[in-house]
Design a protein around this motif. Structure first.
Motif, mmCIF file in Angstrom:
data_model
loop_
_atom_site.group_PDB
_atom_site.id
_atom_site.type_symbol
_atom_site.label_atom_id
_atom_site.label_comp_id
_atom_site.label_asym_id
_atom_site.label_seq_id
_atom_site.Cartn_x
_atom_site.Cartn_y
_atom_site.Cartn_z
ATOM 1 N N ARG A 102 0.675 -1.207 0.100
ATOM 2 C CA ARG A 102 -0.161 -0.011 0.003
ATOM 3 C C ARG A 102 0.899 1.056 -0.177
ATOM 4 O O ARG A 102 0.765 2.272 -0.687
ATOM 5 C CB ARG A 102 -0.970 -0.079 1.063
ATOM 6 C CG ARG A 102 -1.781 0.805 1.300
ATOM 7 C CD ARG A 102 -2.713 1.200 2.445
ATOM 8 N NE ARG A 102 -2.081 1.750 3.500
ATOM 9 C CZ ARG A 102 -2.649 2.093 4.758
ATOM 10 N NH1 ARG A 102 -3.812 1.605 5.162
ATOM 11 N NH2 ARG A 102 -1.886 2.479 5.700
ATOM 12 N N ALA B 16 2.845 1.450 -3.258
ATOM 13 C CA ALA B 16 1.703 1.818 -4.390
ATOM 14 C C ALA B 16 1.453 3.475 -4.317
ATOM 15 O O ALA B 16 0.885 3.984 -5.360
ATOM 16 C CB ALA B 16 0.503 0.988 -4.367
ATOM 17 N N GLY C 199 2.811 5.262 -7.011
ATOM 18 C CA GLY C 199 2.584 5.066 -8.285
ATOM 19 C C GLY C 199 2.158 3.644 -8.516
ATOM 20 O O GLY C 199 2.731 2.885 -7.462
ATOM 21 N N GLU C 200 1.516 3.302 -9.203
ATOM 22 C CA GLU C 200 0.845 1.779 -9.308
ATOM 23 C C GLU C 200 2.159 0.971 -9.871
ATOM 24 O O GLU C 200 3.231 1.290 -10.324
ATOM 25 C CB GLU C 200 -0.165 1.933 -10.485
ATOM 26 C CG GLU C 200 -0.746 0.582 -10.881
ATOM 27 C CD GLU C 200 -1.565 0.472 -11.969
ATOM 28 O OE1 GLU C 200 -2.150 -0.560 -12.365
ATOM 29 O OE2 GLU C 200 -1.828 1.681 -12.545
ATOM 30 N N ILE C 201 1.729 -0.433 -9.000
ATOM 31 C CA ILE C 201 2.812 -1.381 -9.245
ATOM 32 C C ILE C 201 2.667 -2.210 -10.749
ATOM 33 O O ILE C 201 1.622 -2.703 -10.847
ATOM 34 C CB ILE C 201 3.046 -2.099 -8.212
ATOM 35 C CG1 ILE C 201 3.227 -1.453 -6.926
ATOM 36 C CG2 ILE C 201 3.975 -3.508 -8.464
ATOM 37 C CD1 ILE C 201 3.192 -2.376 -5.439
ATOM 38 N N THR C 202 3.415 -1.722 -11.583
ATOM 39 C CA THR C 202 3.138 -2.327 -12.993
ATOM 40 C C THR C 202 4.099 -3.407 -13.470
ATOM 41 O O THR C 202 3.891 -4.086 -14.411
ATOM 42 C CB THR C 202 3.211 -1.314 -14.047
ATOM 43 O OG1 THR C 202 4.454 -0.412 -14.011
ATOM 44 C CG2 THR C 202 2.037 -0.400 -13.623
ATOM 45 N N ARG D 295 -1.256 -12.909 -14.011
ATOM 46 C CA ARG D 295 -0.429 -12.496 -12.907
ATOM 47 C C ARG D 295 0.020 -13.849 -12.078
ATOM 48 O O ARG D 295 -0.617 -14.774 -12.504
ATOM 49 C CB ARG D 295 -1.432 -11.582 -11.712
ATOM 50 C CG ARG D 295 -1.673 -10.559 -12.464
ATOM 51 C CD ARG D 295 -2.957 -9.827 -11.354
ATOM 52 N NE ARG D 295 -2.378 -9.599 -10.190
ATOM 53 C CZ ARG D 295 -2.699 -10.043 -9.147
ATOM 54 N NH1 ARG D 295 -3.725 -10.880 -8.991
ATOM 55 N NH2 ARG D 295 -1.976 -9.981 -7.969
ATOM 56 N N GLU E 271 -4.899 -7.525 -6.771
ATOM 57 C CA GLU E 271 -4.214 -7.031 -7.948
ATOM 58 C C GLU E 271 -3.043 -5.591 -7.867
ATOM 59 O O GLU E 271 -2.078 -5.564 -8.299
ATOM 60 C CB GLU E 271 -5.175 -6.382 -9.012
ATOM 61 C CG GLU E 271 -5.997 -7.258 -9.600
ATOM 62 C CD GLU E 271 -6.907 -6.719 -10.664
ATOM 63 O OE1 GLU E 271 -6.656 -5.710 -11.030
ATOM 64 O OE2 GLU E 271 -7.555 -7.586 -11.442
ATOM 65 N N ALA E 272 -3.490 -5.131 -6.369
ATOM 66 C CA ALA E 272 -2.377 -4.181 -6.138
ATOM 67 C C ALA E 272 -0.791 -4.573 -5.878
ATOM 68 O O ALA E 272 0.182 -3.838 -5.933
ATOM 69 C CB ALA E 272 -2.802 -3.438 -4.803
ATOM 70 N N TYR E 273 -0.780 -5.868 -5.444
ATOM 71 C CA TYR E 273 0.628 -6.347 -5.608
ATOM 72 C C TYR E 273 1.482 -6.551 -6.878
ATOM 73 O O TYR E 273 2.570 -7.168 -6.891
ATOM 74 C CB TYR E 273 0.596 -7.884 -4.973
ATOM 75 C CG TYR E 273 0.162 -7.995 -3.469
ATOM 76 C CD1 TYR E 273 1.046 -8.615 -2.670
ATOM 77 C CD2 TYR E 273 -1.067 -7.368 -2.929
ATOM 78 C CE1 TYR E 273 0.882 -8.739 -1.053
ATOM 79 C CE2 TYR E 273 -1.296 -7.368 -1.416
ATOM 80 C CZ TYR E 273 -0.516 -8.176 -0.674
ATOM 81 O OH TYR E 273 -0.654 -8.269 0.725
ATOM 82 N N GLY E 274 0.754 -6.251 -7.936
ATOM 83 C CA GLY E 274 1.362 -6.210 -9.170
ATOM 84 C C GLY E 274 1.470 -7.459 -9.974
ATOM 85 O O GLY E 274 0.688 -8.579 -9.409
ATOM 86 N N THR F 1 10.481 -2.737 -6.746
ATOM 87 C CA THR F 1 9.829 -2.726 -8.026
ATOM 88 C C THR F 1 10.199 -1.462 -8.862
ATOM 89 O O THR F 1 10.135 -0.389 -8.292
ATOM 90 C CB THR F 1 8.387 -2.972 -7.641
ATOM 91 O OG1 THR F 1 7.750 -3.184 -9.238
ATOM 92 C CG2 THR F 1 7.669 -1.783 -7.130
#
Length: 391
Positions: free
Chosen positions: A154, A157, A160-163, A213, A251-254, A322
């Motif tokens: 959290r 992220a 910035g979003e974890i992509t 994923r 999904e936040a975990y990338g 990341t």
């Protein structure tokens, strides 16, 4: 989960060492109007526990793991059931079954992988169909690690979003001792490596995987971490599997999450000694006379004194990386196995009973079922979640 029940929470196993601590925490911290009960085999022993809580309004319920009808009646009355009755592989299944069939939320403090996997195989679909949330490992196994990883993701992220791929390690340190129940659970698991592997395979064959994923526990080795200043000893616990399951569900975990789990020691000597000790104990557990002898040395229903618990502490450092970004967070608190575990277990039940949570059911982790709400509860209860460094 249905709300048409006459009790909000029932604690099963209140006469045991950890159960008594959970009862004491609920008596002291429960919200006004909480409708709750204590359940166990002996009403006279339950009365003793209730008398020790002071002037609290709590119902006593006679129930036994060998009496399925008593567990069904208990589950039918409660919104959430807490159980501290272990080893769970020996005593846990009947209550999971009762709660799954009744649509009743369930929390325990097991650290037994075979039990958790077997309960998924047998009761996940039933629990989902009836709206029950089955949440295992709501004590030191595995809340500091599961919610610590969730908190780290959290905070990372937020920048910035974890992509892209993310790696994370959790490093545990503590000076605490353990209870008889914890010791006997560990002995049981170490004596059943084949059964544990078979249960894991059976679960993997049924468990859905997120499309596009991945989230998995790593296979770490002993080594020196120059950043944290510790030698790292891989920990063969349930925690990395719980963290990886949260990573698969959220999904936040990338798109590609990998988690490594360690104990941290200041010297190589302690790291090597710990590895040899764990390996030797695991081998000893394959020999029935040795297993019985060790079991006799530590009695179930026992635990460290209050004075010893007051001196105990734990920390878990998390380091995640990341896409060129890196963060170091820490979870810390007092005695992990009993004082903080009773707090975590009680707050998990209160969270399921009263907080606004994501729509989930079936076998779910604490991060998936409760996430931010449980994190806020634990912070308010004195367990620290903090960012040490972010770059």
């Amino acid at each position: 989960m249905t709300t048409s029940r006459d009790l909000d929470i029932v604690l099963f196993g209140a006469t045991g060492f950890t159960g008594g601590l959970v009862a004491g925490y609920l008596a002291e911290h429960a919200p006004d109007g909480l409708r709750w009960g204590l359940a166990g085999r002996s009403l006279s022993r339950l009365e003793t526990v209730r008398d020790g809580l002071g002037s609290v309004d709590v119902e006593l319920i006679q129930a036994d793991v060998y009496d399925a009808s008593s567990l069904a009646a208990l589950a039918a009355r409660a919104r959430v059931v807490i159980t501290t009755v272990g080893p769970y592989l020996e005593f846990g299944e009947p209550l999971v079954k009762a709660c799954a069939e009744a649509g009743t939320d369930y929390v325990d403090l097991t650290g037994e992988p075979e039990f958790v996997d077997t309960m998924f195989v047998k009761y996940d679909a039933i629990a989902r169909a009836n709206g029950a949330r089955i949440v295992h490992a709501c004590g030191f196994d595995s809340i500091p690690h599961d919610l610590g990883a969730y908190y780290t993701v959290r905070e990372l992220a937020a920048g910035g979003e974890i992509t892209g791929p993310m790696t994370m390690k959790g490093v545990v340190r503590s000076n605490a001792t353990f209870s008889g129940g914890t010791f006997h659970s560990a002995l049981g698991q170490m004596s059943r490596p084949r059964e544990m592997a078979a249960a894991s395979r059976e679960r993997r064959a049924l468990e859905e995987r997120p499309k596009g994923r991945t989230s998995r526990p790593a296979k770490p080795r002993i080594g020196r971490d120059s950043e944290l200043g510790y030698w790292l000893l891989p920990l063969p616990t349930i925690d990395p599997f719980i963290v990886a399951r949260s990573g698969r569900a959220l999904e936040a975990y990338g798109p590609a999450f990998t988690y490594s789990h360690f104990a941290g020691t200041k010297t190589l000597r302690y790291a090597v000694g710990g590895a040899v000790g764990v390996g030797g104990l695991a081998l000893a557990m394959q020999v029935s006379p040795l297993r019985a002898k060790l079991g006799e040395r530590v009695k179930q229903g026992t635990g460290p004194s209050e004075r010893r618990r007051e001196k105990s502490w734990f920390t878990v450092d998390f380091v995640a990386e990341t896409g060129g970004r890196k963060i170091h967070t820490k979870v810390s608190g007092g005695d992990p196995g009993y004082t903080e575990t009773s707090k975590m277990l009680a707050e998990s039940a209160l969270c399921l009973a009263f907080d606004t949570l994501p729509e989930t059911s079936g076998s779910v982790t604490t991060a998936v079922a409760m996430g931010d709400a449980l994190l806020a509860r634990l912070q308010a209860a004195g367990i620290r979640f903090e960012v040490v460094d972010a770059s």
